[in-house]
Motif scaffolding. Structure first.
Motif, PDB file in Angstrom:
ATOM      1  N   LEU A  64       4.428   5.799  -5.668  1.00  0.00           N
ATOM      2  CA  LEU A  64       3.925   4.867  -4.654  1.00  0.00           C
ATOM      3  C   LEU A  64       3.758   5.525  -3.286  1.00  0.00           C
ATOM      4  O   LEU A  64       3.258   4.893  -2.355  1.00  0.00           O
ATOM      5  CB  LEU A  64       4.882   3.671  -4.525  1.00  0.00           C
ATOM      6  CG  LEU A  64       4.904   2.719  -5.712  1.00  0.00           C
ATOM      7  CD1 LEU A  64       6.032   1.707  -5.553  1.00  0.00           C
ATOM      8  CD2 LEU A  64       3.556   2.015  -5.860  1.00  0.00           C
ATOM      9  N   GLY A  65       4.186   6.775  -3.157  1.00  0.00           N
ATOM     10  CA  GLY A  65       4.090   7.461  -1.882  1.00  0.00           C
ATOM     11  C   GLY A  65       5.009   6.879  -0.828  1.00  0.00           C
ATOM     12  O   GLY A  65       4.658   6.798   0.351  1.00  0.00           O
ATOM     13  N   ARG A  66       6.192   6.448  -1.249  1.00  0.00           N
ATOM     14  CA  ARG A  66       7.164   5.832  -0.346  1.00  0.00           C
ATOM     15  C   ARG A  66       8.491   6.562  -0.441  1.00  0.00           C
ATOM     16  O   ARG A  66       8.745   7.299  -1.374  1.00  0.00           O
ATOM     17  CB  ARG A  66       7.393   4.362  -0.729  1.00  0.00           C
ATOM     18  CG  ARG A  66       6.176   3.498  -0.540  1.00  0.00           C
ATOM     19  CD  ARG A  66       6.459   2.103  -1.062  1.00  0.00           C
ATOM     20  NE  ARG A  66       5.325   1.239  -0.793  1.00  0.00           N
ATOM     21  CZ  ARG A  66       5.354   0.212   0.036  1.00  0.00           C
ATOM     22  NH1 ARG A  66       6.458  -0.092   0.668  1.00  0.00           N
ATOM     23  NH2 ARG A  66       4.285  -0.515   0.221  1.00  0.00           N
TER      24      ARG A  66
ATOM     25  N   LEU B  30       3.922  -4.061  -8.736  1.00  0.00           N
ATOM     26  CA  LEU B  30       2.463  -4.154  -8.852  1.00  0.00           C
ATOM     27  C   LEU B  30       1.859  -4.506  -7.503  1.00  0.00           C
ATOM     28  O   LEU B  30       0.806  -3.987  -7.122  1.00  0.00           O
ATOM     29  CB  LEU B  30       2.062  -5.182  -9.905  1.00  0.00           C
ATOM     30  CG  LEU B  30       2.561  -4.917 -11.329  1.00  0.00           C
ATOM     31  CD1 LEU B  30       2.130  -6.045 -12.260  1.00  0.00           C
ATOM     32  CD2 LEU B  30       2.097  -3.574 -11.832  1.00  0.00           C
ATOM     33  N   ASP B  31       2.536  -5.362  -6.745  1.00  0.00           N
ATOM     34  CA  ASP B  31       2.072  -5.729  -5.411  1.00  0.00           C
ATOM     35  C   ASP B  31       2.098  -4.534  -4.456  1.00  0.00           C
ATOM     36  O   ASP B  31       1.363  -4.502  -3.475  1.00  0.00           O
ATOM     37  CB  ASP B  31       2.916  -6.853  -4.822  1.00  0.00           C
ATOM     38  CG  ASP B  31       2.708  -8.185  -5.534  1.00  0.00           C
ATOM     39  OD1 ASP B  31       1.722  -8.314  -6.294  1.00  0.00           O
ATOM     40  OD2 ASP B  31       3.547  -9.080  -5.338  1.00  0.00           O
ATOM     41  N   LEU B  32       2.945  -3.562  -4.761  1.00  0.00           N
ATOM     42  CA  LEU B  32       3.044  -2.367  -3.919  1.00  0.00           C
ATOM     43  C   LEU B  32       2.012  -1.306  -4.293  1.00  0.00           C
ATOM     44  O   LEU B  32       1.931  -0.271  -3.641  1.00  0.00           O
ATOM     45  CB  LEU B  32       4.452  -1.768  -4.017  1.00  0.00           C
ATOM     46  CG  LEU B  32       5.580  -2.636  -3.478  1.00  0.00           C
ATOM     47  CD1 LEU B  32       6.915  -1.923  -3.652  1.00  0.00           C
ATOM     48  CD2 LEU B  32       5.349  -2.977  -2.016  1.00  0.00           C
ATOM     49  N   GLY B  33       1.266  -1.551  -5.368  1.00  0.00           N
ATOM     50  CA  GLY B  33       0.207  -0.618  -5.741  1.00  0.00           C
ATOM     51  C   GLY B  33       0.390   0.096  -7.064  1.00  0.00           C
ATOM     52  O   GLY B  33      -0.452   0.906  -7.456  1.00  0.00           O
ATOM     53  N   LEU B  34       1.476  -0.167  -7.762  1.00  0.00           N
ATOM     54  CA  LEU B  34       1.662   0.451  -9.067  1.00  0.00           C
ATOM     55  C   LEU B  34       0.671  -0.170 -10.046  1.00  0.00           C
ATOM     56  O   LEU B  34       0.487  -1.385 -10.056  1.00  0.00           O
ATOM     57  CB  LEU B  34       3.094   0.218  -9.543  1.00  0.00           C
ATOM     58  CG  LEU B  34       3.715   1.316 -10.386  1.00  0.00           C
ATOM     59  CD1 LEU B  34       3.723   2.641  -9.655  1.00  0.00           C
ATOM     60  CD2 LEU B  34       5.128   0.942 -10.760  1.00  0.00           C
ATOM     61  N   ASP B  35       0.020   0.647 -10.849  1.00  0.00           N
ATOM     62  CA  ASP B  35      -0.937   0.136 -11.834  1.00  0.00           C
ATOM     63  C   ASP B  35      -0.525   0.560 -13.236  1.00  0.00           C
ATOM     64  O   ASP B  35       0.473   1.262 -13.410  1.00  0.00           O
ATOM     65  CB  ASP B  35      -2.361   0.602 -11.493  1.00  0.00           C
ATOM     66  CG  ASP B  35      -2.495   2.120 -11.453  1.00  0.00           C
ATOM     67  OD1 ASP B  35      -1.679   2.837 -12.082  1.00  0.00           O
ATOM     68  OD2 ASP B  35      -3.428   2.600 -10.799  1.00  0.00           O
ATOM     69  N   SER B  36      -1.276   0.125 -14.228  1.00  0.00           N
ATOM     70  CA  SER B  36      -0.906   0.376 -15.620  1.00  0.00           C
ATOM     71  C   SER B  36      -0.864   1.863 -15.956  1.00  0.00           C
ATOM     72  O   SER B  36      -0.005   2.303 -16.728  1.00  0.00           O
ATOM     73  CB  SER B  36      -1.850  -0.356 -16.571  1.00  0.00           C
ATOM     74  OG  SER B  36      -3.181   0.074 -16.374  1.00  0.00           O
ATOM     75  N   ILE B  37      -1.750   2.646 -15.376  1.00  0.00           N
ATOM     76  CA  ILE B  37      -1.751   4.088 -15.637  1.00  0.00           C
ATOM     77  C   ILE B  37      -0.460   4.717 -15.111  1.00  0.00           C
ATOM     78  O   ILE B  37       0.174   5.533 -15.793  1.00  0.00           O
ATOM     79  CB  ILE B  37      -2.970   4.767 -14.959  1.00  0.00           C
ATOM     80  CG1 ILE B  37      -4.279   4.166 -15.461  1.00  0.00           C
ATOM     81  CG2 ILE B  37      -2.929   6.278 -15.156  1.00  0.00           C
ATOM     82  CD1 ILE B  37      -4.559   4.371 -16.925  1.00  0.00           C
ATOM     83  N   ARG B  38      -0.053   4.334 -13.924  1.00  0.00           N
ATOM     84  CA  ARG B  38       1.190   4.879 -13.347  1.00  0.00           C
ATOM     85  C   ARG B  38       2.410   4.407 -14.127  1.00  0.00           C
ATOM     86  O   ARG B  38       3.366   5.160 -14.301  1.00  0.00           O
ATOM     87  CB  ARG B  38       1.299   4.503 -11.875  1.00  0.00           C
ATOM     88  CG  ARG B  38       0.294   5.237 -11.022  1.00  0.00           C
ATOM     89  CD  ARG B  38       0.495   4.921  -9.558  1.00  0.00           C
ATOM     90  NE  ARG B  38      -0.445   5.659  -8.750  1.00  0.00           N
ATOM     91  CZ  ARG B  38      -1.267   5.117  -7.871  1.00  0.00           C
ATOM     92  NH1 ARG B  38      -1.254   3.811  -7.675  1.00  0.00           N
ATOM     93  NH2 ARG B  38      -2.081   5.855  -7.173  1.00  0.00           N
ATOM     94  N   ILE B  39       2.381   3.158 -14.579  1.00  0.00           N
ATOM     95  CA  ILE B  39       3.504   2.667 -15.392  1.00  0.00           C
ATOM     96  C   ILE B  39       3.609   3.492 -16.664  1.00  0.00           C
ATOM     97  O   ILE B  39       4.697   3.902 -17.065  1.00  0.00           O
ATOM     98  CB  ILE B  39       3.360   1.161 -15.706  1.00  0.00           C
ATOM     99  CG1 ILE B  39       3.481   0.341 -14.419  1.00  0.00           C
ATOM    100  CG2 ILE B  39       4.424   0.726 -16.720  1.00  0.00           C
ATOM    101  CD1 ILE B  39       3.158  -1.138 -14.603  1.00  0.00           C
ATOM    102  N   MET B  40       2.477   3.763 -17.313  1.00  0.00           N
ATOM    103  CA  MET B  40       2.505   4.580 -18.536  1.00  0.00           C
ATOM    104  C   MET B  40       3.029   5.985 -18.252  1.00  0.00           C
ATOM    105  O   MET B  40       3.761   6.551 -19.075  1.00  0.00           O
ATOM    106  CB  MET B  40       1.110   4.655 -19.174  1.00  0.00           C
ATOM    107  CG  MET B  40       0.755   3.434 -20.005  1.00  0.00           C
ATOM    108  SD  MET B  40       1.974   3.023 -21.285  1.00  0.00           S
ATOM    109  CE  MET B  40       1.969   4.508 -22.279  1.00  0.00           C
TER     110      MET B  40
END
Length: 81
Positions: A20-22, A34-44
């Protein structure tokens, strides 16, 4: 679930923060990732990273409840956040 010393609450928090760059301490345990910007590709990518480290984790385990505290419990096998 797993006994890998590398899979601590701190490691999970740091891995998520990196994507997330945090800063790790800037992530609230109950905030929706998800609200912070995590998407399905990053979760995988996290699922694969944590599996490689010995965790027993599946994508739906994380996607259904995208809060850091839940993820820490799933990935570490119950270690406190």
């Amino acid at each position: 679930m797993n006994d890998q010393p590398g899979l601590s609450a701190e490691r999970v928090r740091a891995d998520v923060a990196e994507l997330l760059g945090r800063e790790p301490n800037a992530l609230a345990s109950e905030e929706n990732l998800l609200d912070l910007g995590l998407d399905s590709i990053r979760i995988m990518s996290l699922v694969e990273r944590w599996r490689a480290a010995g965790a027993t984790v599946e994508y739906p385990d994380l996607a259904e409840r995208p809060e850091l505290a839940h993820w820490i419990t799933v990935v570490t096998g119950g270690a406190a956040a």
